[in-house]
Design a protein around this motif. Structure first.
Motif, short mmCIF file in Angstrom:
data_model
loop_
_atom_site.label_atom_id
_atom_site.label_comp_id
_atom_site.label_asym_id
_atom_site.label_seq_id
_atom_site.Cartn_x
_atom_site.Cartn_y
_atom_site.Cartn_z
N SER A 29 -12.91 4.53 -4.65
CA SER A 29 -11.98 4.55 -3.53
C SER A 29 -11.22 3.23 -3.48
O SER A 29 -11.52 2.30 -4.23
N GLN A 30 -10.28 3.14 -2.58
CA GLN A 30 -9.46 1.93 -2.46
C GLN A 30 -9.93 1.09 -1.27
O GLN A 30 -10.20 1.62 -0.20
N LYS B 151 -0.43 7.00 3.04
CA LYS B 151 -1.78 7.20 3.59
C LYS B 151 -1.95 8.66 3.99
O LYS B 151 -0.98 9.31 4.39
N PRO B 152 -3.17 9.21 3.89
CA PRO B 152 -4.39 8.54 3.45
C PRO B 152 -4.35 8.21 1.96
O PRO B 152 -3.71 8.90 1.18
N LEU B 153 -5.04 7.13 1.61
CA LEU B 153 -4.98 6.61 0.25
C LEU B 153 -5.71 7.55 -0.71
O LEU B 153 -6.80 8.05 -0.40
N GLU C 122 0.85 -1.19 0.00
CA GLU C 122 0.00 0.00 0.00
C GLU C 122 0.88 1.24 0.00
O GLU C 122 1.97 1.26 0.58
N ARG D 98 -9.70 5.12 5.42
CA ARG D 98 -8.28 5.25 5.11
C ARG D 98 -8.06 5.99 3.79
O ARG D 98 -6.93 6.21 3.39
N ASN D 99 -9.14 6.39 3.14
CA ASN D 99 -9.05 7.14 1.89
C ASN D 99 -9.11 8.64 2.17
O ASN D 99 -9.71 9.08 3.16
N ASP D 100 -8.51 9.41 1.29
CA ASP D 100 -8.51 10.87 1.40
C ASP D 100 -9.66 11.43 0.57
O ASP D 100 -9.57 11.52 -0.65
N SER E 132 -12.41 0.05 4.20
CA SER E 132 -11.24 0.93 4.12
C SER E 132 -11.60 2.38 3.78
O SER E 132 -10.72 3.17 3.46
#
Length: 831
Positions: A148-149, A106-108, A103, A157-159, A154
């Motif tokens: 998103s991822q 972060k954020p992803l 990965e 954890r995404n932006d 999750s």
């Protein structure tokens, strides 16, 4: 965005010692991702598809690829650029910088940021998975398809910040996991302030897990001959408000065209739906935290793509219904004229799971996440940004706090011209001082720039206003002629920012003193409700700026009122004329005249504005959260420097109180310089505040108490007016053998005067009768304190250490006790 997401890291090579696995650490791995990557990745071995995540400029941030397992299943794996140090299966320590199945930073990031930047006005279509996003991009090219991822687990954890202020429609997969993903995304979008968030209602009969990359089932086509696009687009266009947080009232639906009400009708006849308003997003119900002040927070976008928010007080639905629709229409949300009652009923009946605390004033507010700062327009800055909102009966509250241009524009065209101009620099620094009042525990107060017309007073006000919003009379500059009651709401809306009042001469002389007191006292009037109960008073903290051709004392004098010492401390007079022959200016910065400089600054103040305060607040909020003690100490240090440099030794408490205000202004200017907001050299704000404080002190006449200075002035003025007419000359008074006066021509006598010999020659003394001293000479003052002030200044001769009055034998009058005042009170220019 973090530094790691914008710059590629330089990695040091692994040493020979590090290449050898150490005992017990064979499995130890180091992963240092970097973003953006220097080049696109190639398709990994065994992968059947690769999707590259790019930033707005198109640079690769990370990637994901699909790998088929061979048993009909597939797996999607992350792919990121960075340095990986690990021990391979042969026991060899590896150190490779490149693309790895890991990965990223972060954020992803979201998939499709480059397309988002390229189409700033288009609606975003959020789907699950990169393959689906590519299919959606082809199906609906007028939307920005993104994903998103990591799926529903999750989303946090995404932006999601790039979607702030954007219109978003969600199209989840047709299964429970898809709905879980949608619910999680909706919460994230609302946290970052996305605009209208709608969710497609999937048609019935879809296979479990169906998404936009799959073919439509035959039963949906049903021989219609329509393409998939023609069948699917109505579901997209008519997507209702995303509502896991919202419980819609019966009959109401928020679709692509806006809010509708569908009545049940009668029999087989179903009436057409009633259109109520253009689309808006229901965010949360609000209250004051104590169970009162309930409201409904909504967000919408006007026809010019500007985003608005309003926390509507629910009590308004029981008033004049047109008020709500009128406010919304004024702020760009189109409302049906005939649907007003439906709108009121919706606001009264809709419920949300999310609750936010509402406040009725701008400025600092404590939250669970720390102190947050709320701008009058509703924008919240700080860690608790989504836990508190500004609530008002006006949808257009805070439009004076708009922004235009960049910080660089403002620095170049406005702030740079304040260098070397003490009045301009003081007013700009003062505009930044409002947010420091709470931090430094300082009281509200004001500065009044007074001088003749066309001297640069209003220009000083305009550039101060440009710190927070449009710097003219259509923006930040308010008129003094408003009543005290009307200014209460303005003061609450501008709390902890700046309140600028122009042209005191236009104010009602009967109210101007009350307005100054009210603003400085931080609270409005106590009023009663219809049943006689006390209403909640408005409160604020504000550093207010004023201009005018007359002082507060002169204006109050027009109504026969006398300015009190406390009022002179709350609103201090600063002469606009700097003494340089150019009005309020000392440095023209190459301009041919003061008029040309004023014209330039006036134009610039309504062209570049609002950005300076936002940048200043972003730094200040962080410092208050992370370095609160250091911030307070920095302010105290500047105050000590100011007092040491400019405050006379032994200055009265009133003078020190005013000095504290100037010192806070100096601290604000210096802090703004440290934050990179003001393009000044270190010490510019401190020097400007010191020059203006000294000018105030000079105009005041002394560093003593205002009441004491006024006492001396009143005694002098009384002698000037009545020295010949109301004081009997004792050297000419004669008596008969029986002790009776011969003839006295003094009418309405205030006392006596006599000539006495001194080592320096002769001088006159004025002997004030006690009752005249109290009733006339010291009118509006404490007579005993006034006598002590005159005594301490060396002009009143007391009888002894205990008695201020002296018994004097007067021919024919006995031995009245009088206040003996030396005539040199008329000569001392510092009295």
């Amino acid at each position: 965005m973090s530094d790691a997401m914008t710059h590629t890291k330089a990695f040091a090579p692994l040493s020979e010692a590090e290449k050898k696995p150490r005992s017990g650490e064979d499995s130890h791995e180091v992963w240092e991702p970097a973003s953006p990557a220097p080049a696109d990745p190639t398709l990994p071995r065994g992968a059947s598809a690769l999707w590259i995540y790019r930033n707005a400029a198109g640079q690769p941030l990370c990637a994901r690829f699909r790998k088929d397992t061979g048993d009909g299943r597939k797996t999607v794996l992350p792919y990121a650029y960075g340095r990986r140090i690990w021990t391979d299966s042969r026991g060899t320590r590896q150190d490779i910088t490149g693309w790895h199945i890991k990965e990223g930073v972060k954020p992803l990031p979201l998939y499709g940021l480059n397309r988002l930047a390229a189409h700033p006005e288009e609606t975003v279509l959020l789907v699950e998975g990169e393959k689906t996003a590519e299919a959606a991009r082809i199906l609906f090219p007028d939307y920005v398809a993104m994903t998103s991822q990591g799926g529903s687990k999750s989303t946090n954890r995404n932006d999601w910040r790039p979607l702030a202020g954007r219109r978003v429609v969600l199209w989840p997969d047709a299964d429970d996991a898809g709905q879980s993903w949608a619910d999680a995304v909706i919460r994230s979008l609302r946290d970052v302030g996305a605009h209208i968030v709608r969710q497609v209602v999937l048609p019935s009969g879809l296979p479990s897990g169906w998404d936009l990359a799959d073919d439509l089932p035959k039963e949906m086509i049903n021989g219609s001959g329509l393409a998939d696009l023609d069948i699917l687009r109505p579901y997209l266009e008519n997507a209702p408000l995303a509502a896991p947080n919202v419980e819609m009232p019966p009959g109401y639906v928020m679709a692509g065209g806006g809010l509708y009400f569908q009545s049940e009708g009668s029999g087989d006849i179903t009436p057409p739906p009633v259109w109520i308003a253009a689309p808006f997003d229901v965010i949360a119900e609000t209250n004051d935290g104590g169970g009162f002040g309930w409201g409904l927070l909504i967000r919408w976008q006007d026809r010019d793509s500007r985003v608005h928010e309003w926390s509507i007080p629910k009590k308004m639905v029981h008033g004049e219904g047109r008020d709500i629709a009128g406010e919304l229409e004024d702020a760009g949300l189109n409302c049906s004229i005939s649907g007003t009652r439906y709108l009121r009923q919706f606001i009264a009946s809709v419920h949300t799971k999310l609750r936010l605390r509402c406040v009725n004033r701008a400025g600092w507010h404590p939250t669970q996440g720390g102190h947050s700062f709320i701008l009058p327009g509703g924008q919240t800055i700080g860690t608790g940004a989504r836990s508190v909102v500004f609530q008002s009966s006006r949808a257009t509250t805070g439009r004076e706090f708009a922004t235009a241009g960049s910080l660089g524009d403002w620095q170049r065209e406005i702030a740079a011209y304040a260098v070397g101009n003490s009045r301009l620099a003081l007013f700009i620094s003062a505009a930044f001082a409002g947010p420091l009042l709470d931090i430094a525990s300082e009281q509200s107060g004001g500065l009044h720039l007074v001088g003749k017309s066309q001297s640069g007073k209003s220009t000083s006000a305009f550039i101060a206003g440009s710190v927070w919003g449009r710097g003219d009379r259509e923006g930040q500059i308010r008129a003094w002629r408003g009543t005290a009651n009307g200014l209460e709401g303005v003061a609450a809306e501008t709390s902890d920012t700046v309140l600028i009042l122009d042209e005191m001469g236009q104010a009602d002389a009967r109210e101007v003193g009350e307005i100054a007191d009210m603003l400085a006292n931080n609270t409005g009037k106590q009023r009663a409700s219809r049943n006689g109960d006390a209403r909640q008073r408005k409160t604020w903290r504000v550093l207010f700026l004023s201009t005018g051709e007359v002082t507060l004392a002169a204006k109050m004098g027009e109504a026969g009122k006398r300015v009190m010492a406390g009022q002179e401390v709350r609103l201090v007079n600063i002469p606009a004329d700097t003494g340089a022959g150019m009005g309020a200016f000392e440095n023209l910065h190459g301009m041919s005249s003061g008029g040309d400089l004023a014209d330039h600054l006036r134009t610039a103040s309504r062209t570049y504005y609002g950005t300076a305060s936002r940048v200043f607040l972003s730094h200040l909020v962080q410092d208050r959260a992370n370095k609160a003690e250091d911030l307070e100490q920095a302010i105290k240090a500047i105050r000590k420097r100011f007092e040491a440099a400019f405050v006379p030794t032994g200055a009265d408490g009133q003078v020190r109180s005013v000095a504290g205000r100037f010192a806070l202004i100096a601290a604000a200017g210096e802090l703004a310089q440290d934050y990179g907001v003001l393009p000044w050299k270190h010490g510019e704000a401190l020097d400007a505040a010191g020059i203006c404080f000294t000018a105030w002190l000079t105009e005041r006449g002394s560093a003593g108490a205002s009441e004491d200075t006024r006492a001396i002035k009143q005694v002098r003025a009384f002698i000037e007016q009545h020295g010949e007419s109301r004081f009997s000359n004792m050297t000419r008074m004669k008596t008969t053998l029986a002790g009776e006066p011969v003839e006295t021509r003094t009418i309405n006598r205030a006392g006596f005067k006599r000539k006495v010999g001194t080592t320096d020659g002769e001088r006159w003394e004025y002997l004030f009768l006690s009752e005249t001293w109290k009733a006339e000479v010291c009118k509006g003052l404490d007579a005993t304190r006034a006598a002590k002030a005159v005594r301490d200044a060396g002009y009143l001769i007391p009888a002894d250490a205990k008695n201020l009055t002296t018994p004097i034998r007067v021919p024919g009058e006995g031995r009245p006790r009088v206040y003996v005042v030396r005539s040199d009170i008329m000569d001392d220019e510092h009295a």
